[in-house]
Enzyme design. Structure first.
Site, PDB file in Angstrom:
ATOM      1  N   ASP A  28     -27.948  -3.936  14.352  1.00 34.22           N
ATOM      2  CA  ASP A  28     -29.224  -3.144  13.856  1.00 34.22           C
ATOM      3  C   ASP A  28     -30.222  -4.143  13.390  1.00 34.22           C
ATOM      4  OD1 ASP A  28     -27.350  -3.318  12.010  1.00 34.22           O
ATOM      5  OD2 ASP A  28     -27.889  -1.290  11.193  1.00 34.22           O
TER       6      ASP A  28
ATOM      7  N   ARG B 192     -26.468  -6.352  -0.906  1.00 31.76           N
ATOM      8  CA  ARG B 192     -26.405  -5.555  -2.218  1.00 31.76           C
ATOM      9  C   ARG B 192     -26.524  -6.172  -3.628  1.00 31.76           C
ATOM     10  NH1 ARG B 192     -22.792  -0.459  -0.832  1.00 31.76           N
ATOM     11  NH2 ARG B 192     -22.742  -0.646   1.639  1.00 31.76           N
TER      12      ARG B 192
ATOM     13  N   GLU C 177     -32.290   5.555   6.423  1.00 32.60           N
ATOM     14  CA  GLU C 177     -32.882   5.059   7.214  1.00 32.60           C
ATOM     15  C   GLU C 177     -34.145   5.736   7.659  1.00 32.60           C
ATOM     16  OE1 GLU C 177     -29.153   2.976   7.240  1.00 32.60           O
ATOM     17  OE2 GLU C 177     -29.523   4.990   7.624  1.00 32.60           O
TER      18      GLU C 177
ATOM     19  N   GLU D  97     -22.376  -7.625   3.043  1.00 31.80           N
ATOM     20  CA  GLU D  97     -22.490  -6.517   1.959  1.00 31.80           C
ATOM     21  C   GLU D  97     -22.861  -7.193   0.492  1.00 31.80           C
ATOM     22  OE1 GLU D  97     -22.944  -3.499   2.726  1.00 31.80           O
ATOM     23  OE2 GLU D  97     -21.802  -3.286   4.595  1.00 31.80           O
TER      24      GLU D  97
END
Length: 670
Positions: A434, A305, A570, A301
């Site tokens: 994913d 980010r 998404e 993360e």
């Protein structure tokens, strides 16, 4: 004699006889040239030797001075003449350059007081498309129908000076591919950079060869800007400098204590043209963003980010502040790779320089350790320090040869000690796996399409999806991606999987099989139906598809534990890719429906947007009192790009988005 004198006056005469020599002027005055030469020569001969030497010296001195003066005046006159000619040429050429090659993504402009909250608009005629251009620049499948132009608010003379300077540089240096601040060297190698630390090249904001007039902001984009400003107002008023806004309680929540929402939104503000908001956020980064603190952060993360957001903002703005901050956080994340297997730990204490796995396991998720590569590779390219790229490349090479895959599909967990997959037999394109598939393709594109192992793993995985995970629902026969658990198929699909249509379209655009685009078209329809078949028009976190037709049942079924919506990006992300590559307006229309429903069911009047617990209850969607940072970093950014008809607004032949929607430059443009 006296009488004679008195009687008649006496007259005296002088007689002069001229000889023949005097008659012809010898020794007398004559104005003929011959006479003058002889006269000067006699006078010269009458001078002493010293006098004659002084005169000759003076004449020689004057001759030398005259020659020097003539040379100097000649150069000056030549310079003036050339400058005059250059000025005439510039006056003839600059209007043409200004029209064909303006600054595409200038620094964001402050809102004009006469136009409310919105940037100045100016409709102009669209330019003719270039004759030779690859990929989305021509929208080879179907071009957008509306292509008007935006009048930039930069000072005209400044733009002219930048264009002229760009042409001067072009004559003396190799061609540099630039787009709105990002500098990409055409001969950039994908080999690991030198370990020698080099001063990074500051991105250029202008490259005349590649610039075109930007398209004006349309009404739908203005609605996105208004939504962003509303969300930003809540963050600024109640959560400034903190990780996430809690809009209902007018407070904030902390995850890492690093201003996640602010950093995630930096490049969004730049792209949307929000100068005032960007400037105040930059001041916070400069004065208050400190990484030297005793706090555990999640490697994945923090990378996507914070590191991704800082690198992207550096490329778009050219401001070295963001690169310096990126190097700082990058170095502080490196202890995560100090494991027996080189598979990184999930958590890092960025103040102490230590790392560890979660308290409950020694595993890391596959998606997390394989979805940090774009950012660390780019950090190496900018700094010249190969340690960042080396660390993440070792992870990919290790995963490439691991056993436990199923036709390219990978399990969800990997052990940091042994380096082996764990929890074998479960395969999904949802949470924990994913972005592994997404980054296979994007690393290949980022590196100039030279790393064939990445491409092979991606293509093999897509074939595995087709073979094991694709099914069709009833009654509308929607194609969806399910999950496989120990040989048993589950009709469960996370909203996270809706990244896949966009990734497939990106691969097809970059030369992969045409059936990838066909699959993308069927899957984006399914993702849209995950919104359209729900009462609020917003998708839940997870859906289950009906495999058998049942009276009164839709394709989509939602379980109570799965009906929350986190403002995820998404589907909008994939709509953006699909519109950019096809020009089909229905994708814009679908995105517009989603934005309206966000406004209808998640907007908080005092500022901000909130996640909701129940997408099936329009009268009470049960707000959760949390605005995720990715709503500003991803969802609204992709909305804005989706509604734009400007194919150069983050040109997909020049930029690759990380999994948090932060654009990074492609090293070798396609």
């Amino acid at each position: 004699s006296g009488a004679a004198a008195a009687g008649s006056p006496r007259r005296d005469f002088i007689s002069v006889t001229l000889g023949p020599e005097e008659a012809v002027g010898v020794g007398g005055y004559n104005n003929s040239k011959a006479w003058r030469r002889r006269s000067c020569w006699r006078k010269w001969k009458q001078l002493s030797r010293l006098q004659r030497s002084v005169i000759l010296f003076l004449f020689a001195f004057l001759a030398v001075c005259g020659a020097i003066s003539y040379t100097s005046m000649g150069e000056t006159w030549k310079s003036i003449t050339n400058k005059s000619l250059d000025d005439q040429r510039t006056e003839q050429q600059i209007p043409r350059l200004k029209l064909a090659n303006p600054v595409v993504l200038p620094a964001p402009q402050k809102a004009d007081a006469n136009h409310g909250d919105y940037p100045e608009l100016s409709l102009q005629k669209p330019p003719k498309p270039p004759h030779v251009r690859r990929g989305p620049s021509n929208l080879q499948i179907k071009a957008p129908r509306r292509d008007t132009r935006l009048k930039t608010r930069h000072d005209t003379m400044r733009a002219v000076e930048e264009l002229v300077e760009a042409h001067k540089v072009e004559k003396t240096e190799k061609s540099i591919i630039s787009w709105r601040g990002a500098v990409i060297e055409p001969d950039q190698s994908t080999e690991p950079p030198s370990s020698k630390i080099t001063e990074p090249e500051k991105p250029s904001s202008v490259e005349a060869e590649d610039q075109k007039e930007p398209v004006p902001i349309n009404e739908r984009q203005l609605a996105v800007i208004e939504a962003f400003r509303h969300a930003w107002k809540g963050y600024k008023d109640f959560a400034w400098g903190h990780d996430e806004l809690k809009p209902l309680s007018k407070s904030y929540s902390e995850w890492f204590g690093l201003g996640l929402t602010l950093i995630d939104a930096l490049d969004t503000m730049w792209i949307l043209g929000l100068k005032e908001e960007f400037d105040e956020a930059r001041k916070w980064v400069a004065n208050d963003l400190v990484f030297d603190k005793n706090v555990d952060v999640n490697l994945f993360e923090s990378t996507i980010r914070i590191l991704g957001g800082l690198l992207s903002t550096y490329h778009l703005s050219g401001d070295s502040l963001f690169l310096e901050k990126a190097k700082d956080i990058g170095n502080r994340l490196m202890p995560a790779f100090k494991t027996p297997s080189k598979i990184p730990y999930s958590d890092v204490n960025i103040g102490r320089g230590t790392a560890h796995p979660p308290r409950w396991t020694s595993d890391s998720t596959v998606a997390e350790v394989t979805s940090i590569q774009l950012e660390f590779r780019e950090l190496s390219r900018l700094t010249g320090d190969e340690k960042f790229r080396k660390a993440v490349d070792e992870v990919m090479k290790h995963v490439h040869i691991l056993s436990g895959k199923n036709d390219g599909l990978v399990p969800m967990f990997i052990n940091t000690n042994s380096g082996q997959f764990t929890h074998l037999g479960v395969y999904t394109l949802g949470a924990r796996a994913d972005s592994y598939y997404e980054y296979l393709l994007k690393q290949w594109i980022q590196g100039g399409k030279k790393e064939n192992e990445l491409l092979e793993d991606y293509v093999r995985a897509i074939e595995g999806v087709k073979k094991h995970l694709l099914q069709r629902s009833e009654p509308k026969k929607l194609t969806f991606v399910g999950e496989l658990a120990h040989g048993h198929f589950s009709a469960k699909m996370d909203h996270l999987v809706c990244f896949l249509p966009g990734t497939l379209a990106l691969g097809a655009h970059n030369g992969l099989a045409a059936d990838h685009m066909k699959l993308a078209e069927t899957l984006i329809e399914t993702c849209y139906q995950m919104y359209a078949q729900v009462e609020t028009g917003l998708s839940p976190e997870i859906v289950h598809f009906n495999l058998h037709a049942q009276k009164g049942h839709k394709d989509v079924e939602i379980k109570p534990a799965d009906r929350h919506n986190l403002l995820r990006p998404e589907t909008v992300e994939s709509l953006f890719y699909m519109y950019r590559f096809t020009g089909d307006k229905k994708y814009q229309d679908w995105g517009w429906e989603i934005l309206q429903n966000f406004n209808r069911y998640t907007r908080v009047p005092t500022g901000g947007y909130t996640s909701i617990n129940n997408v099936q209850n329009p009268s009470n969607p049960e707000p959760r009192d949390k605005m995720e940072s990715f709503f500003l970093g991803e969802t609204l950014k992709y909305m804005f790009l989706l509604f734009s008809d400007d194919i150069d607004l983050i040109n997909l032949d020049r930029y690759i988005f990380n999994t948090e929607a932060h654009p990074l430059p492609i090293w070798v443009p396609a």
